[in-house]
Design a protein around this motif. Structure first.
Motif, short mmCIF file in Angstrom:
data_model
loop_
_atom_site.label_atom_id
_atom_site.label_comp_id
_atom_site.label_asym_id
_atom_site.label_seq_id
_atom_site.Cartn_x
_atom_site.Cartn_y
_atom_site.Cartn_z
N GLU A 152 0.59 -1.26 0.01
CA GLU A 152 -0.04 0.00 -0.08
C GLU A 152 0.67 1.49 0.27
N GLN A 187 1.82 2.25 -3.40
CA GLN A 187 0.93 2.70 -4.15
C GLN A 187 0.34 1.91 -5.17
N THR A 200 -1.63 -1.55 -7.15
CA THR A 200 -2.77 -1.76 -7.49
C THR A 200 -2.84 -3.60 -7.63
N VAL A 225 -6.32 -0.37 -0.34
CA VAL A 225 -6.36 0.30 -1.66
C VAL A 225 -5.58 -0.83 -2.91
N LEU A 226 -5.09 -1.53 -2.40
CA LEU A 226 -4.10 -2.43 -3.67
C LEU A 226 -6.01 -3.11 -4.36
N PRO A 243 -8.74 -2.28 -6.91
CA PRO A 243 -9.70 -1.32 -7.49
C PRO A 243 -10.44 -2.15 -7.36
#
Length: 193
Positions: free
Chosen positions: A109, A112, A114, A145-146, A148
């Motif tokens: 995370e 950032q 995904t 947030v991994l 989507p």
């Protein structure tokens, strides 16, 4: 265990269950069900195999074109996968880490990252704070947030574990059971591909 299709098709994974901590490997029927749902080609998809064990799920994904991150917390099994990647000449294409899930997910995370597909096959009987580990991992991923909106989250677990229909923003789309093993597939919207 064999790689079914793609660039590594036919290669055998020489994993010795007893030598590597009496690990439980994913049955061929569960692997087949997972990849039938995902499709034959996974070109350029970001794929996280969170509890890799023998590496067979992540290596199958890599063989089908995915960009794969394998994570195996156990040092013996991590060593096995590392040697296998070198032997197959895939150590530069497949990233391999050696963290507990609780440590790895925050690291990813912070980068950032995904993923299009996250495959989690934690130890079936292990619990975290009185909650089956599979459900704890699912809950953690459901708010991450991994994951989507278009991602698939595949949780392999004991068949007697009741997989929830919804977990925060994820919904159970498919559940397949074979003997004592089940595969529950979650998405934000089940109709999306």
């Amino acid at each position: 265990m064999r790689i079914v299709t793609g660039k590594l098709k036919g290669r055998s994974i020489p994993f010795d269950v007893g030598k590597h901590g009496n690990a439980r490997v994913t049955p061929a029927r569960i692997k087949e069900a997972a990849f039938n749902m995902l499709g034959a080609r996974l070109d350029h998809l970001q794929f996280l195999d969170l509890f890799s064990c023998s590496g067979q799920i992540g290596l199958e994904a890599y063989s089908r074109g995915a960009r794969v991150l394998l994570n195996e917390p156990d040092r013996r099994r991590h060593g096995f996968i590392s040697r296998l990647l070198k032997e197959w000449g895939a150590e530069k294409q497949v990233r391999l880490t050696n963290h507990r899930a609780e440590r790895l997910l925050p690291l990813l995370e912070s980068e950032q990252r995904t993923f299009d597909v996250i495959y989690a096959d934690p130890p079936y009987r292990l619990q975290r704070n009185g909650v089956p580990y599979a459900l704890a991992v699912l809950s953690r991923l459901s708010g991450s947030v991994l994951v989507p909106p278009s991602a698939h989250v595949l949780i392999q677990h004991a068949a007697d574990l009741d997989a929830p229909v919804t977990v925060r923003r994820l919904s159970l789309c498919v559940r397949k059971t074979y003997g004592g093993t089940a595969l529950s597939i979650y998405r934000k919207a089940c109709g999306d591909r």
